[in-house]
Design an enzyme around this catalytic site. Sequence first.
Site, short mmCIF file in Angstrom:
data_model
loop_
_atom_site.label_atom_id
_atom_site.label_comp_id
_atom_site.label_asym_id
_atom_site.label_seq_id
_atom_site.Cartn_x
_atom_site.Cartn_y
_atom_site.Cartn_z
N CYS A 37 -1.90 5.35 -4.68
CA CYS A 37 -3.21 5.66 -4.31
C CYS A 37 -3.66 5.11 -2.79
O CYS A 37 -4.53 5.58 -1.99
CB CYS A 37 -4.46 5.17 -5.11
SG CYS A 37 -4.56 5.61 -6.78
N ASP A 39 -3.59 2.11 -1.81
CA ASP A 39 -4.27 0.73 -1.65
C ASP A 39 -4.13 -0.36 -2.78
O ASP A 39 -4.46 0.22 -3.89
CB ASP A 39 -5.57 0.79 -1.03
CG ASP A 39 -6.64 1.82 -1.63
OD1 ASP A 39 -6.41 2.22 -2.52
OD2 ASP A 39 -7.53 2.17 -0.76
N CYS A 64 -5.46 0.58 4.14
CA CYS A 64 -5.86 1.05 5.32
C CYS A 64 -6.47 -0.11 6.01
O CYS A 64 -6.83 -1.08 5.21
CB CYS A 64 -6.85 2.19 5.16
SG CYS A 64 -8.28 2.12 4.54
N CYS A 107 -12.95 1.31 -0.28
CA CYS A 107 -12.10 0.19 0.21
C CYS A 107 -13.16 -1.01 -0.44
O CYS A 107 -12.67 -2.14 -0.88
CB CYS A 107 -12.12 0.03 1.45
SG CYS A 107 -10.87 1.28 2.08
#
Lengths: 138, 404
Positions: A37, A39, A64, A107
């Site tokens: 995915c 992360d 990221c 995130c």
Amino acid sequence: MAYSDKVLDHYNHPRNVGSMDKSDPNVGTGMVGAPECGDVMKLQVKVNPETGVIEDAKFKTFGCGSAIASSSLATEWLRGKTVDEALQIKNTDIVNELSLPPVKIHCSVLAEDAIKAAISDYKGKTGAGKTAETAAAV
Amino acid sequence: MKLPIYMDNHATTQMDPRVFEAMKPYFLDIYGNAASRNHRFGWEAEEAVEKARKQVADLIGATTKEIVFTSGATESNNLAIKGVAQMYAEKGNHIITQVTEHKAVLDTCKHLEKEGVRVTYLPVKKDGLIDLDQLRDAITDKTILISIMYANNEIGIVQPVEEIGKVAKERGVLFHTDGVQAVGKIPVNVIHDGIDLLSLSGHKFYGPKGVGALYVRRRNPRVQVTAQIDGGGHERGMRSGTLNVPGIVGLGAAAAIAKEEMAEESKRLRHLRDKLQDKIVNSLDEVYVNGTMERHLPHSLNLSFAYVEGESLLMGINDIAVSSGSACTSATLEPSYVLKALGAGDDLAHSSIRFGLGRFNTEEEVDYVAGKVIDVVRKLRELSPLYEMAKEGVDLSKMQWTAH
């Protein structure tokens, strides 16, 4: 995509990067996300068993810039909080602090999940007196 | 050396100043409509267009009557594929293409599927190339077109075009190739390669944006396409619309320069590319080259940096313009379908960077880029829980992850 100054700051100067001993009974480890995915966050807390205060927090993140910033920020916030206070941290707090755009909200969700996973690992150890194996891969 | 450094030459190229100079008179002075047959303004414009047509034809071994000017390769691909599907509908309704084509081909094929055309999407091998036996097996008596790109825009591999051309000819099927990344960079010859239709675009080889061409074979066999834009019957009826004279002049000038300088330029870029690759691969562990380097564009390099996510890497090298196959850098939040098609695994697709060298890159820039990439990858690996686990000997493929 333009990054906010705070995201850039955390990316360029990540706070509390590192690892603590997973087998330490006072250390809770949370690892969330998946490489496919894009992360994976590992977040660790070291809790003072007497006071319940998080004395140290460390992270390592594959992801990221916003994922790195979210987890770096989380470790800053965790330090000095009690375990119960830490569980009050919401992903929206992270979104607001870092001015994350909508596509990067996941995130912050991941960071919240990592906090919860780390604390649940710690509680599992103290509560049932188990050793730390579970949370790493949950 | 000036920052930022542009190293994304698959996306577009800086226009060559010589091209710009060639175009200049056609904005303010020679502004006629190339279709105006009865005055000097029109004649001059037409003369310029015909000169450019010759320059483009010469670059790919075609004749002038085989060049149809368009707005770019997306339009050329649409015209070629839809135009053949419609023109040859009575002969058959089957098209063969492959999974790592550009969206301009894939989405055109998907559009045709809705209209009843059957499309076969061939897989690619790990090296990025199609399997010629699979191509042969896919051909039926209903097959009218094979559309396989010349070189891939993400990984830079060069498909076995000449062999594909032979297969197509043997079986009496037309062969279209999206030549966007190859034309002007490596020798492309429609006769030698057995190509029936070829798409090209000006801005990919130092020409202007908004202009391209479709090569349509005139002899052996004579290929026809149904026009997709109706109107004044320009371009021998295949593409109506007033010709973009300055753009076409620029495309011609870019083609002439490419033909003249290709041999030397590709040698220089190959050297720079190899240097970039060697420096990075020799300084870092677990760097993977995507796509075979055996059949490859000289200026192109696609690397995956294991345990490092592409967008965060781009963020660290923000004074260098390159692109990534990471989901985070795409509009769809999906990692590169091209890298996935190679079977690289999603994790390596997320970790990929495409370097595209070009005419204006210098050796000094290559040294800088290599150094910077190495530094940032090291820094991000310090931050990466995956790198840490890999170093501890954990098999990441056996971990239970929480997909999200």
